[in-house]
Scaffold this active site. Structure first.
Site, mmCIF file in Angstrom:
data_model
loop_
_atom_site.group_PDB
_atom_site.id
_atom_site.type_symbol
_atom_site.label_atom_id
_atom_site.label_comp_id
_atom_site.label_asym_id
_atom_site.label_seq_id
_atom_site.Cartn_x
_atom_site.Cartn_y
_atom_site.Cartn_z
ATOM 1 N N TYR A 107 42.869 5.583 44.750
ATOM 2 C CA TYR A 107 42.299 4.994 43.289
ATOM 3 C C TYR A 107 43.805 5.822 43.556
ATOM 4 C CZ TYR A 107 41.311 5.903 39.134
ATOM 5 O OH TYR A 107 40.466 6.146 37.501
ATOM 6 N N HIS A 154 35.816 10.362 30.581
ATOM 7 C CA HIS A 154 35.607 10.083 31.648
ATOM 8 C C HIS A 154 35.157 11.043 32.064
ATOM 9 C CE1 HIS A 154 38.909 7.464 29.680
ATOM 10 N NE2 HIS A 154 38.624 6.941 30.699
ATOM 11 N N ARG A 179 47.612 -1.793 33.080
ATOM 12 C CA ARG A 179 46.893 -2.225 34.795
ATOM 13 C C ARG A 179 45.995 -2.258 34.923
ATOM 14 N NH1 ARG A 179 42.238 2.353 34.377
ATOM 15 N NH2 ARG A 179 42.920 2.295 36.838
ATOM 16 N N GLU A 207 40.125 -5.683 34.622
ATOM 17 C CA GLU A 207 40.060 -5.339 33.311
ATOM 18 C C GLU A 207 41.640 -5.044 33.137
ATOM 19 O OE1 GLU A 207 37.945 -1.807 31.980
ATOM 20 O OE2 GLU A 207 35.662 -3.368 31.376
ATOM 21 N N TYR A 233 30.112 4.696 41.156
ATOM 22 C CA TYR A 233 31.251 4.462 39.911
ATOM 23 C C TYR A 233 31.419 3.588 39.432
ATOM 24 C CZ TYR A 233 33.936 6.734 36.387
ATOM 25 O OH TYR A 233 34.422 7.210 35.694
#
Lengths: 191, 308
Positions: free
Chosen positions: B19, B169, B197, B239, B290
């Site tokens: 990540y 978040h 991104r 996305e 998640y």
């Protein structure tokens, strides 16, 4: 009648950029703490306005406790949205807000103040009581009182929802997710 | 008329999960991608806006300036980047925008809400496949103050409206320090220098609109997945996100273009199958939960193993 379960208060931090002190106190804020806070504000020689919030019990006569300190406004918690926008918007630049009240009142006042443009260094909070009191049903968007159980049936749409600890200041409620056979979906945007 | 592009931005660059802040400068600086799915996806958007407007569009009153900045930015980007599909004519504040793909023409006065059929952000959003989010910046914080969200990946703008970046978040199951770095980075994005991104997830069932409001409709499928259905039912969801500074309001515009590909299609690209297999095998459990794939992760790994 007064509430015997008064909440103790410590002094707020008086910041150098403050040119006016606007204090909001709730029903359960202890008289002694409020008196000490008002005295400290008065010593700065900048204007002081004291607002009282009638949260559950009727408020005692302030002059019996605080002598000559006038009360600018007495607000009923249920109708804070009415008039508070105008009152806060009309305060001069350099006004600092001090909230010594229940979490529910504090969140309402803070939300309105931030919508108008008050910054985080212009708002101080000493709140008491239950932090969250309402749950937002994600299925029908109705807001309901929180109970002791985190799982409840929405009285509006009938879906089984579970109250999370994700809180919305805008709604003053935590998010209630739909439960499907004991499963939840907890997504977040774009992470 | 030129054919719309086929496009799937595969996000995995390595053979194991990592990540990271994978933001890159957006070049060319256009936040909108038109793909072959345009007619279907815009039609679906418009259907959702018609039938579930309260779920798909929210805007706080103070966002009017920012919304018009988005109209300004996107009508120009569309007409300059895709001149065969869009046109923009301006005479002072009198603008005419043409969408040749849909055969529509709109004449409006720039800055006057009543001259558009929808709120400005909602209107321009109904011409693109991307979801559009406006975050206002004040007191060194970002607040979600407006958005058109028709293709959510299990989050609700109706609930998140007004939230600060860190509140939206939470809880992040990993690396809070990285989340804070991203937030500080976003605070310093400059006008004229957009960033992009890629983010990915997996879901069962080909569906762009994954709203928590309807979890009981689409959620159960993940619990009834069988091995024979994995290839066609499991969707790899990407996305493509862009962020651009709106100079007038100093707000940030986020565009989110969502792509879907079934595993059966994905494995036609052997390198993609290889990378996804190894990433899923090394994904921490918390991240798997998640990203919504903990329940069926092993089934997907078993499926992909055949293509290694």
């Amino acid at each position: 009648m007064t509430n015997p379960s008064r909440q103790p208060l410590t002094k707020f931090q008086v910041k150098s950029h403050c040119r006016k002190h606007v204090l909001f106190t709730g029903t359960d804020a202890m008289d002694e703490g409020v008196a000490a806070i008002l005295s400290e504000f008065t010593a700065t020689e900048f204007p002081v306005e004291w607002n009282r919030i009638e949260e559950h019990f009727p408020l005692s006569n302030p002059s019996e406790v605080f002598g000559q300190m006038p009360v600018a406004h007495t607000w009923r918690h249920a109708s804070l949205d009415c008039g508070l926008h105008s009152y806060l918007r009309n305060q001069p630049i350099g006004t600092c807000l001090y909230l010594a009240c229940s979490w529910s009142s504090a969140r309402s006042i803070e939300r309105i103040a931030r919508e108008i443009g008050y910054g985080s260094d212009e708002i101080q909070i000493q709140a008491y009581g239950q932090r969250y009191t309402q749950v937002f049903c994600i299925s029908c968007y109705h807001i309901h009182p929180l109970t002791d159980s985190s799982v409840l049936t929405c009285p509006n749409c009938g879906k089984t929802i579970e109250a999370s600890d994700v809180y919305s200041r805008h709604l003053d409620a935590v998010l209630g997710y739909i439960m499907v056979d004991n499963h939840l979906e907890k997504g977040t945007p774009s992470c | 008329m030129k054919t719309l592009q086929q496009r799937f931005p595969f996000p995995l660059e390595e053979d194991q999960f990592r990540y990271s802040n994978n933001l890159k400068p957006l070049n060319p600086p256009c936040c909108i991608q038109l793909t072959q799915e345009y007619p279907d996806e815009v039609a679906e958007k418009r259907r959702l806006l018609e039938t579930h407007s309260e779920r798909c569009f929210k805007a706080l009153p103070q966002t009017s300036l920012a919304q018009w900045e988005v109209v300004d930015l996107m009508t120009h980007q569309l007409s300059v980047t895709y001149p065969e599909y869009f046109a923009l004519d301006k005479d002072g504040d009198s603008w005419v925008f043409q969408n040749h793909l849909l055969g529509e023409t709109y004449a409006f006065t720039f800055g006057v809400d009543s001259t558009l059929p929808l709120a400005p952000l909602n209107w321009i959003g109904s011409h693109v496949q991307e979801d559009l989010i406006i975050m206002t910046q004040r007191d060194e914080e970002l607040y979600l103050d407006a958005g058109q969200l028709c293709f959510p990946s299990a989050w609700s703008i109706a609930f998140d409206l007004g939230m600060a970046f860190h509140e939206i978040h939470q809880p992040v199951p990993w690396n809070l320090e990285l989340a804070e770095k991203i937030r500080r980075f976003l605070l310093r994005v400059e006008a004229g220098q957009p960033w992009t991104r890629l983010n990915w997830a997996m879901h069962v069932g080909k569906r762009l609109h994954l709203a928590p409001e309807t979890f009981d409709e689409w959620g159960p499928a993940r619990y009834t997945l069988t091995p024979d259905k994995v290839g066609n039912e499991v969707q790899f969801r990407v996305e493509e996100q862009c962020v651009a500074r709106l100079p007038g309001s100093q707000s940030l515009l986020f565009t989110i273009h969502t792509y879907l590909i079934s595993l059966a299609e994905l494995v036609n690209h052997r390198e993609w199958a290889h990378k996804l297999y190894h990433v899923l095998a090394t994904l921490p459990d918390s991240v798997a939960r998640y990203k919504g794939l903990a329940v069926y992760r092993q089934q997907v790994i078993d499926y992909l193993e055949k293509y290694q």
